[in-house]
Design a protein around this motif. Structure first.
Motif, PDB file in Angstrom:
ATOM      1  N   ALA A   1       0.824  -1.211   0.000  1.00 38.14           N
ATOM      2  CA  ALA A   1       0.000   0.000   0.000  1.00 38.14           C
ATOM      3  C   ALA A   1       0.857   1.260   0.000  1.00 38.14           C
ATOM      4  O   ALA A   1       0.417   2.314  -0.479  1.00 38.14           O
ATOM      5  CB  ALA A   1      -0.927  -0.007   1.217  1.00 38.14           C
ATOM      6  N   LEU A   2       2.070   1.156   0.521  1.00 42.55           N
ATOM      7  CA  LEU A   2       2.989   2.301   0.546  1.00 42.55           C
ATOM      8  C   LEU A   2       3.755   2.460  -0.759  1.00 42.55           C
ATOM      9  O   LEU A   2       4.486   3.442  -0.930  1.00 42.55           O
ATOM     10  CB  LEU A   2       3.975   2.156   1.713  1.00 42.55           C
TER      11      LEU A   2
ATOM     12  N   GLN B   1       1.184   0.265  -5.971  1.00 41.51           N
ATOM     13  CA  GLN B   1       0.401   0.987  -4.963  1.00 41.51           C
ATOM     14  C   GLN B   1      -1.055   1.156  -5.405  1.00 41.51           C
ATOM     15  O   GLN B   1      -1.974   0.993  -4.606  1.00 41.51           O
ATOM     16  CB  GLN B   1       1.037   2.352  -4.698  1.00 41.51           C
ATOM     17  N   GLU B   2      -1.254   1.438  -6.678  1.00 38.85           N
ATOM     18  CA  GLU B   2      -2.617   1.611  -7.177  1.00 38.85           C
ATOM     19  C   GLU B   2      -3.376   0.288  -7.127  1.00 38.85           C
ATOM     20  O   GLU B   2      -4.547   0.243  -6.743  1.00 38.85           O
ATOM     21  CB  GLU B   2      -2.586   2.165  -8.610  1.00 38.85           C
ATOM     22  N   GLY B   3      -2.718  -0.810  -7.506  1.00 41.67           N
ATOM     23  CA  GLY B   3      -3.356  -2.120  -7.440  1.00 41.67           C
ATOM     24  C   GLY B   3      -3.675  -2.552  -6.022  1.00 41.67           C
ATOM     25  O   GLY B   3      -4.686  -3.213  -5.760  1.00 41.67           O
TER      26      GLY B   3
ATOM     27  N   SER C   1      -6.403  -1.918   0.422  1.00 40.75           N
ATOM     28  CA  SER C   1      -6.227  -0.773   1.318  1.00 40.75           C
ATOM     29  C   SER C   1      -7.453   0.131   1.383  1.00 40.75           C
ATOM     30  O   SER C   1      -7.578   0.938   2.304  1.00 40.75           O
ATOM     31  CB  SER C   1      -4.994   0.041   0.917  1.00 40.75           C
ATOM     32  N   SER C   2      -8.366  -0.001   0.409  1.00 40.12           N
ATOM     33  CA  SER C   2      -9.618   0.760   0.452  1.00 40.12           C
ATOM     34  C   SER C   2     -10.770  -0.153   0.066  1.00 40.12           C
ATOM     35  O   SER C   2     -10.959  -0.480  -1.107  1.00 40.12           O
ATOM     36  CB  SER C   2      -9.559   1.958  -0.493  1.00 40.12           C
ATOM     37  N   LYS C   3     -11.557  -0.549   1.051  1.00 38.12           N
ATOM     38  CA  LYS C   3     -12.690  -1.432   0.781  1.00 38.12           C
ATOM     39  C   LYS C   3     -13.723  -0.752  -0.117  1.00 38.12           C
ATOM     40  O   LYS C   3     -14.344  -1.397  -0.970  1.00 38.12           O
ATOM     41  CB  LYS C   3     -13.325  -1.895   2.091  1.00 38.12           C
TER      42      LYS C   3
ATOM     43  N   TYR D   1      -1.537  -5.476 -12.674  1.00 35.78           N
ATOM     44  CA  TYR D   1      -1.570  -6.166 -11.373  1.00 35.78           C
ATOM     45  C   TYR D   1      -0.864  -7.512 -11.486  1.00 35.78           C
ATOM     46  O   TYR D   1      -1.380  -8.441 -12.090  1.00 35.78           O
ATOM     47  CB  TYR D   1      -3.023  -6.352 -10.935  1.00 35.78           C
ATOM     48  N   ARG D   2       0.323  -7.616 -10.883  1.00 38.02           N
ATOM     49  CA  ARG D   2       1.075  -8.875 -10.897  1.00 38.02           C
ATOM     50  C   ARG D   2       1.352  -9.294  -9.459  1.00 38.02           C
ATOM     51  O   ARG D   2       2.200  -8.713  -8.784  1.00 38.02           O
ATOM     52  CB  ARG D   2       2.386  -8.709 -11.671  1.00 38.02           C
TER      53      ARG D   2
END
Length: 419
Positions: free
Chosen positions: A77-78, A96-98, A103-105, A261-262
């Motif tokens: 997330a960082l 971070q975006e993936g 990190s945000s439901k 997203y990997r």
């Protein structure tokens, strides 16, 4: 190949242990690691905080690391993947975006709704009064969740309106400014962890976690008190539907947003009495303790499949191979967990337990000289394999009984659903 594993829990001990089974892996560095990784052959701990991304990047450069495997959600997330990719380092774990998928439901729910994926109905709130009014209108039982990362403990399943409203106050007092309030679904939960290279998706064996601290699934939620795999409720037919109706549409929705997203896409699902799979939440990393039950059953070399994800050639990769049988993991925790607990308690009996045929994955441990002591809430994950669940459950508890530390606690009913 030199691999670096980020994290210090039972999941990371399992990842390092599994990676080191491969003859291609000459060295595994764990940052910061724990007492268990410190004792692994060809493994080295470096005491650096998982949030110190710049220091981890420096270590990767100094040690000529070929592959980084990120265990916990916080460094993802960082933006640890983004930073290491800038150095040309191969990283298994989303950007971070993936990582927003965990990190945000609320972000994840919007993504899934746009993709037409079945999710629990609910709303997001920043105002306590509005959340309580919504709870009153909806009635109970109802679920109150922290919208951001909460180490697996930011979910309260409230049986009454009063309990739900108190949960709002509790979570906001703990610093969670955004809450998700959603319907309480009925059924059985199952964890489906999938590996993806951003295009193709390969599911691992389904697992069933035991979140509650108390036997009979009572008491507050924890990070997980035990797990078994493969979960029989996730039949081959249901897994195929999860693949085509949930996992693949999610990866496509991420790709449509420009997110490459990997890594692991971990779906926490509710299987309804009608046999439907509804997404409760997504995680962006290997589960803990699910990893401790799933990876011992994996026959395919872990380093090979992770590299296939990172290099975006998972679609060309051979189907994953699995050892037959069942796996059960029992978590041994410090007394008082998931509340306050003491550290520094001497641990004995691991060698005797492993002599019976179990594998002990260490989580909240550290070496104090030549003594192994407790250093966290969830201390050990004792895993046993068997030809069937009864055999694995019998063996795992024989192993647990060999281990001792002051104040130890564990559930005695892990796997009760399949006995």
């Amino acid at each position: 190949m030199k691999v670096l594993v980020v994290g210090n829990g039972g999941r990371e001990h399992t990842l390092a242990w599994k990676l080191l089974e491969s003859p291609q892996v000459e060295l595994c560095i764990c940052v910061p690691g724990n007492g268990g990784t410190a004792l692994l052959s060809k493994c080295q701990n470096i005491p650096v905080n998982v949030e110190d991304i710049e220091k981890i990047a420096q270590i990767c450069q100094e040690k000529s690391i070929d592959l980084v495997v990120v265990g916990p959600e916080i460094p993802l997330a960082l933006g640890i993947t983004d930073r290491l990719q800038q150095q040309g380092i191969k990283v298994f774990g989303p950007t971070q975006e993936g990582a927003k998928i965990e990190s945000s439901k609320s972000w994840a729910k919007t993504l899934m709704a746009e993709a037409g994926i079945a999710i629990a109905k609910g709303e997001t709130f920043t105002d306590a009064s509005a959340a309580k009014a919504y709870i009153t209108r909806q009635g109970a039982p109802i679920v109150v969740k922290a919208d951001t990362l909460a180490a697996g403990k930011g979910v309260i399943v409230a049986q009454t309106i009063e309990e739900a409203q108190n949960a709002v106050d509790t979570l906001m007092a703990e610093g969670f400014s955004h809450l998700v309030v959603e319907e309480c679904l009925i059924g059985e939960e199952v964890s489906v962890l999938a590996l993806t290279d951003g295009i193709s998706v390969r599911s691992l064996l389904p697992a069933q976690d035991h979140k509650r601290i108390g036997e009979g699934d009572t008491g507050p939620n924890t990070g997980g008190m035990g797990v078994y795999a493969p979960a029989p409720i996730a039949t081959p037919a249901l897994l195929q539907r999860i693949q085509t109706e949930i996992l693949e549409p999610t990866v496509k929705a991420l790709r449509d947003r420009g997110i490459d997203y990997r890594g692991v896409l971990y779906a926490g699902l509710m299987i309804t009495p009608q046999g439907e799979a509804i997404v409760l939440e997504y995680n962006c990393r290997f589960g803990d303790p699910e990893t401790q039950a799933i990876l011992p059953l994996l026959k395919t070399p872990l380093d090979e499949v992770l590299l296939a994800c990172v290099e975006q050639r998972l679609g060309e990769f051979q189907p994953l191979e699995w050892h037959p049988g069942s796996a059960v993991c029992v978590v041994m925790a410090s007394g008082g967990y998931p509340g306050s607990y003491e550290k520094g308690k001497a641990i004995t009996g691991i060698e005797q337990a492993e002599g019976l045929g179990v594998t002990v994955f260490q989580a909240g441990t550290r070496l104090n000289g030549d003594r192994l002591v407790t250093d966290g809430g969830r201390v050990l994950g004792v895993t046993a394999l068997g030809q069937n669940f009864n055999e694995a459950i019998t063996l795992v508890y024989q192993g647990v009984e060999q281990i001792d530390f002051e104040g130890q606690y564990y559930r005695r009913d892990i796997g009760h659903q399949v006995r």
